[in-house]
Design a protein around this motif. Structure first.
Motif, PDB file in Angstrom:
ATOM      1  N   GLN A 114       0.826  -1.201   0.000  1.00  0.00           N
ATOM      2  CA  GLN A 114       0.000   0.000   0.000  1.00  0.00           C
ATOM      3  C   GLN A 114       0.864   1.255   0.000  1.00  0.00           C
ATOM      4  N   GLN A 115       1.904   1.259   0.820  1.00  0.00           N
ATOM      5  CA  GLN A 115       2.765   2.431   0.921  1.00  0.00           C
ATOM      6  C   GLN A 115       3.638   2.586  -0.312  1.00  0.00           C
ATOM      7  N   GLN A 116       4.203   1.483  -0.790  1.00  0.00           N
ATOM      8  CA  GLN A 116       5.090   1.557  -1.951  1.00  0.00           C
ATOM      9  C   GLN A 116       4.336   1.990  -3.202  1.00  0.00           C
ATOM     10  N   TRP A 117       3.073   1.598  -3.298  1.00  0.00           N
ATOM     11  CA  TRP A 117       2.283   1.906  -4.491  1.00  0.00           C
ATOM     12  C   TRP A 117       2.245   3.407  -4.741  1.00  0.00           C
ATOM     13  N   ILE A 118       1.919   4.176  -3.720  1.00  0.00           N
ATOM     14  CA  ILE A 118       1.819   5.621  -3.891  1.00  0.00           C
ATOM     15  C   ILE A 118       3.193   6.274  -3.881  1.00  0.00           C
ATOM     16  N   GLU A 119       4.147   5.694  -3.146  1.00  0.00           N
ATOM     17  CA  GLU A 119       5.482   6.301  -3.076  1.00  0.00           C
ATOM     18  C   GLU A 119       6.185   6.267  -4.425  1.00  0.00           C
ATOM     19  N   THR A 120       6.017   5.201  -5.201  1.00  0.00           N
ATOM     20  CA  THR A 120       6.658   5.150  -6.518  1.00  0.00           C
ATOM     21  C   THR A 120       6.101   6.228  -7.438  1.00  0.00           C
ATOM     22  N   LEU A 121       4.811   6.491  -7.339  1.00  0.00           N
ATOM     23  CA  LEU A 121       4.219   7.556  -8.157  1.00  0.00           C
ATOM     24  C   LEU A 121       4.699   8.923  -7.685  1.00  0.00           C
ATOM     25  N   GLU A 122       4.809   9.104  -6.381  1.00  0.00           N
ATOM     26  CA  GLU A 122       5.311  10.380  -5.855  1.00  0.00           C
ATOM     27  C   GLU A 122       6.721  10.654  -6.346  1.00  0.00           C
ATOM     28  N   LEU A 123       7.526   9.613  -6.422  1.00  0.00           N
ATOM     29  CA  LEU A 123       8.930   9.791  -6.770  1.00  0.00           C
ATOM     30  C   LEU A 123       9.145   9.932  -8.264  1.00  0.00           C
ATOM     31  N   TYR A 124       8.427   9.142  -9.070  1.00  0.00           N
ATOM     32  CA  TYR A 124       8.742   9.075 -10.499  1.00  0.00           C
ATOM     33  C   TYR A 124       7.672   9.684 -11.413  1.00  0.00           C
ATOM     34  N   ALA A 125       6.403   9.680 -11.012  1.00  0.00           N
ATOM     35  CA  ALA A 125       5.344  10.153 -11.912  1.00  0.00           C
ATOM     36  C   ALA A 125       4.883  11.574 -11.609  1.00  0.00           C
ATOM     37  N   PHE A 126       4.741  11.908 -10.338  1.00  0.00           N
ATOM     38  CA  PHE A 126       4.209  13.221  -9.991  1.00  0.00           C
ATOM     39  C   PHE A 126       5.054  14.390 -10.508  1.00  0.00           C
ATOM     40  N   PRO A 127       6.393  14.289 -10.513  1.00  0.00           N
ATOM     41  CA  PRO A 127       7.161  15.443 -11.003  1.00  0.00           C
ATOM     42  C   PRO A 127       6.789  15.868 -12.423  1.00  0.00           C
ATOM     43  N   LYS A 128       6.426  14.922 -13.302  1.00  0.00           N
ATOM     44  CA  LYS A 128       6.098  15.262 -14.689  1.00  0.00           C
ATOM     45  C   LYS A 128       4.594  15.277 -14.960  1.00  0.00           C
ATOM     46  N   LEU A 129       3.839  14.419 -14.286  1.00  0.00           N
ATOM     47  CA  LEU A 129       2.419  14.294 -14.597  1.00  0.00           C
ATOM     48  C   LEU A 129       1.513  14.863 -13.506  1.00  0.00           C
ATOM     49  N   GLY A 130       2.049  15.118 -12.334  1.00  0.00           N
ATOM     50  CA  GLY A 130       1.222  15.457 -11.176  1.00  0.00           C
ATOM     51  C   GLY A 130       0.293  16.620 -11.377  1.00  0.00           C
ATOM     52  N   LYS A 131       0.706  17.660 -12.110  1.00  0.00           N
ATOM     53  CA  LYS A 131      -0.105  18.868 -12.249  1.00  0.00           C
ATOM     54  C   LYS A 131      -0.928  18.879 -13.536  1.00  0.00           C
ATOM     55  N   ARG A 132      -0.863  17.817 -14.317  1.00  0.00           N
ATOM     56  CA  ARG A 132      -1.647  17.728 -15.557  1.00  0.00           C
ATOM     57  C   ARG A 132      -3.006  17.092 -15.256  1.00  0.00           C
ATOM     58  N   THR A 133      -4.048  17.618 -15.893  1.00  0.00           N
ATOM     59  CA  THR A 133      -5.366  17.002 -15.723  1.00  0.00           C
ATOM     60  C   THR A 133      -5.371  15.646 -16.426  1.00  0.00           C
ATOM     61  N   VAL A 134      -6.103  14.705 -15.852  1.00  0.00           N
ATOM     62  CA  VAL A 134      -6.025  13.325 -16.332  1.00  0.00           C
ATOM     63  C   VAL A 134      -6.562  13.164 -17.748  1.00  0.00           C
ATOM     64  N   ASP A 135      -7.443  14.062 -18.187  1.00  0.00           N
ATOM     65  CA  ASP A 135      -7.991  13.935 -19.545  1.00  0.00           C
ATOM     66  C   ASP A 135      -7.000  14.378 -20.611  1.00  0.00           C
ATOM     67  N   LYS A 136      -5.899  14.990 -20.203  1.00  0.00           N
ATOM     68  CA  LYS A 136      -4.912  15.483 -21.167  1.00  0.00           C
ATOM     69  C   LYS A 136      -3.657  14.608 -21.243  1.00  0.00           C
ATOM     70  N   ILE A 137      -3.589  13.568 -20.425  1.00  0.00           N
ATOM     71  CA  ILE A 137      -2.383  12.721 -20.387  1.00  0.00           C
ATOM     72  C   ILE A 137      -2.467  11.691 -21.505  1.00  0.00           C
ATOM     73  N   ASP A 138      -1.430  11.650 -22.324  1.00  0.00           N
ATOM     74  CA  ASP A 138      -1.411  10.719 -23.453  1.00  0.00           C
ATOM     75  C   ASP A 138      -0.176   9.821 -23.393  1.00  0.00           C
ATOM     76  N   GLY A 139      -0.048   8.953 -24.377  1.00  0.00           N
ATOM     77  CA  GLY A 139       1.056   7.994 -24.417  1.00  0.00           C
ATOM     78  C   GLY A 139       2.442   8.619 -24.385  1.00  0.00           C
ATOM     79  N   PRO A 140       2.714   9.614 -25.215  1.00  0.00           N
ATOM     80  CA  PRO A 140       4.047  10.227 -25.195  1.00  0.00           C
ATOM     81  C   PRO A 140       4.444  10.804 -23.838  1.00  0.00           C
ATOM     82  N   MET A 141       3.484  11.366 -23.101  1.00  0.00           N
ATOM     83  CA  MET A 141       3.795  11.892 -21.770  1.00  0.00           C
ATOM     84  C   MET A 141       4.210  10.764 -20.832  1.00  0.00           C
ATOM     85  N   ILE A 142       3.489   9.642 -20.882  1.00  0.00           N
ATOM     86  CA  ILE A 142       3.824   8.510 -20.024  1.00  0.00           C
ATOM     87  C   ILE A 142       5.175   7.939 -20.422  1.00  0.00           C
ATOM     88  N   ARG A 143       5.416   7.887 -21.718  1.00  0.00           N
ATOM     89  CA  ARG A 143       6.703   7.365 -22.218  1.00  0.00           C
ATOM     90  C   ARG A 143       7.865   8.202 -21.694  1.00  0.00           C
TER      91      ARG A 143
END
Length: 419
Positions: A114-143
């Motif tokens: 439970q803790q690791q699940w959110i911590e990995t997103l905090e560390l690796y995903a939030f810096p680039k995707l955290g402030k983007r609305t979910v309807d605007k996130i596409d494949g290239p952003m995730i890549r």
């Protein structure tokens, strides 16, 4: 031409609906409210779409807006659905991830996960995707998020990919984005990861006694005692780190791990050898008043972290993992005893056989497991090397002598019984 004129619109006061033509109406409510409404068929369903307040929208502008809505429907659009989407607040990725995590973690029994699940997103995903609305996130952003870690930490990168996808799929199910996560196309945008080879690094079973001698020579701590108990009981790291005094019987002969702390979700009863009981008696000397954990952290008093045991093993300069000691036990059982596979797997709290066999095989082999675990403890820590208890035990130690079973009742060792 419409049926209404500006003078008529200004003169109308009676509650009702007044048609202008082509579905456009002036609706006057009993309270005196005046609104322009367009009645139109959308996908064979009648819809009334409010254009706006007649006090602020003229007849001419109402007709223009009605014409635009009719044109949108003629092209296959749905103005009503578009308005509903516009009213719905689309969250940013970080907010959506925390909401999704809060819902999904209710079905997870592993607190570490439970803790690791959110911590990995905090560390690796939030810096680039955290402030983007979910309807605007596409494949290239995730890549782009994954590319930075894809080869350096491949296993973590795969988990981040899966968790980003889970958040976006959750958003799709909630109506916060139009499609599920575009994960399939990512494979072509990322390099091939190196294949993971082998299993958890493990110590050969004949080297375990020397390892324990070195471990026991260290200053006694919650970490050293937890690792010693883990080795001689062959339990998982989380099961020993979160062990509670309430789970151990008064005689220190049985440890009952509840289902919610077991990987398989089934209660596991661990027979405690004489050596395991000795570890628990020594742990009593380090116990903290009113602390339920057998091995509390020295500062926080909470359960030890997984890194506490891992760092302890690394500091002993052996290329093994904490989990690998379960493999050491399994190899010893196969090489040195004639124990049946079902009993050996039951010692490790593994499921036995296929579903059909498990449906009929209800025993947990407790009596046989007790004999095997005592043999394993005697192999790891021969009785002559067990440290005696102090003559004057501390107040928290139970002073009733622990019963010792007759070693003559244990089955003899048989070397290389499995070939």
């Amino acid at each position: 031409m419409g049926k209404l004129t500006n003078s008529m619109v200004n003169a109308l006061t009676e509650p009702g609906r007044y048609a202008d033509g082509e579905g456009l109406y002036l609706r006057i409510s009993p309270a005196g409210g005046r609104r322009w409404v367009l009645r139109i068929q959308i996908h064979h369903t009648r819809n009334d779409i409010t254009i706006g307040d007649a006090r602020h929208i003229s007849l001419k502008n109402a007709r223009l807006e009605a014409a635009a809505l009719r044109a949108q429907v003629a092209k296959g659009g749905d103005p009503a659905e578009e308005r509903r989407k516009a009213k719905k607040k689309v969250p940013r990725f970080e907010e959506a991830a925390r909401r999704a995590h809060a819902e999904m973690c209710k079905g997870w029994k592993n607190g570490k996960h439970q803790q690791q699940w959110i911590e990995t997103l905090e560390l690796y995903a939030f810096p680039k995707l955290g402030k983007r609305t979910v309807d605007k996130i596409d494949g290239p952003m995730i890549r782009d998020v994954l590319a930075e870690i894809w080869l350096d930490i491949p296993e973590t990168a795969r988990r981040v990919r899966q968790r980003i996808g889970a958040v976006l799929d959750w958003c799709c199910a909630k109506g916060l984005r139009d499609s599920e996560a575009p994960m399939r196309s990512l494979a072509r945008g990322l390099p091939r990861q190196p294949k993971r080879k082998g299993h958890f690094a493990a110590l050969p079973h004949f080297e375990v006694p020397a390892f324990l001698d070195t471990l026991r020579a260290k200053p006694m701590s919650a970490g050293t005692l937890a690792l010693e108990l883990l080795i001689i009981t062959a339990v998982r790291s989380g099961e020993v780190r979160h062990a509670l005094w309430s789970e151990v019987d008064d005689d220190l002969t049985i440890w009952t791990i509840p289902a919610e702390r077991m990987k398989m979700g089934v209660e596991h009863i661990v027979p405690l050898s004489r050596q395991a009981a000795d570890v628990l008696r020594r742990a009593r000397q380090l116990s903290i008043d009113d602390n339920p954990y057998i091995f509390p952290g020295p500062i926080s008093g909470a359960a030890l972290t997984d890194m506490a045991l891992l760092e302890l093993v690394r500091g002993m300069d052996v290329p093994v993992t904490v989990h690998g000691f379960r493999s050491s036990f399994r190899d010893w059982v196969a090489d040195e005893t004639d124990t049946a596979d079902e009993v050996a797997e039951s010692c490790l709290a593994h499921s036995v056989g296929n579903k059909t066999k498990a449906a009929y095989l209800r025993t947990d082999f407790f009596r046989k497991r007790r004999a095997v675990m005592q043999l394993w403890a005697d192999h790891c820590l021969p009785p002559a090397r067990i440290v005696a208890m102090p003559a004057q035990p501390v107040a928290t130690i139970q002073q009733t002598p622990v019963p010792v079973r007759n070693a003559a009742t244990l089955p003899p060792l048989r070397r290389h019984a499995y070939r």
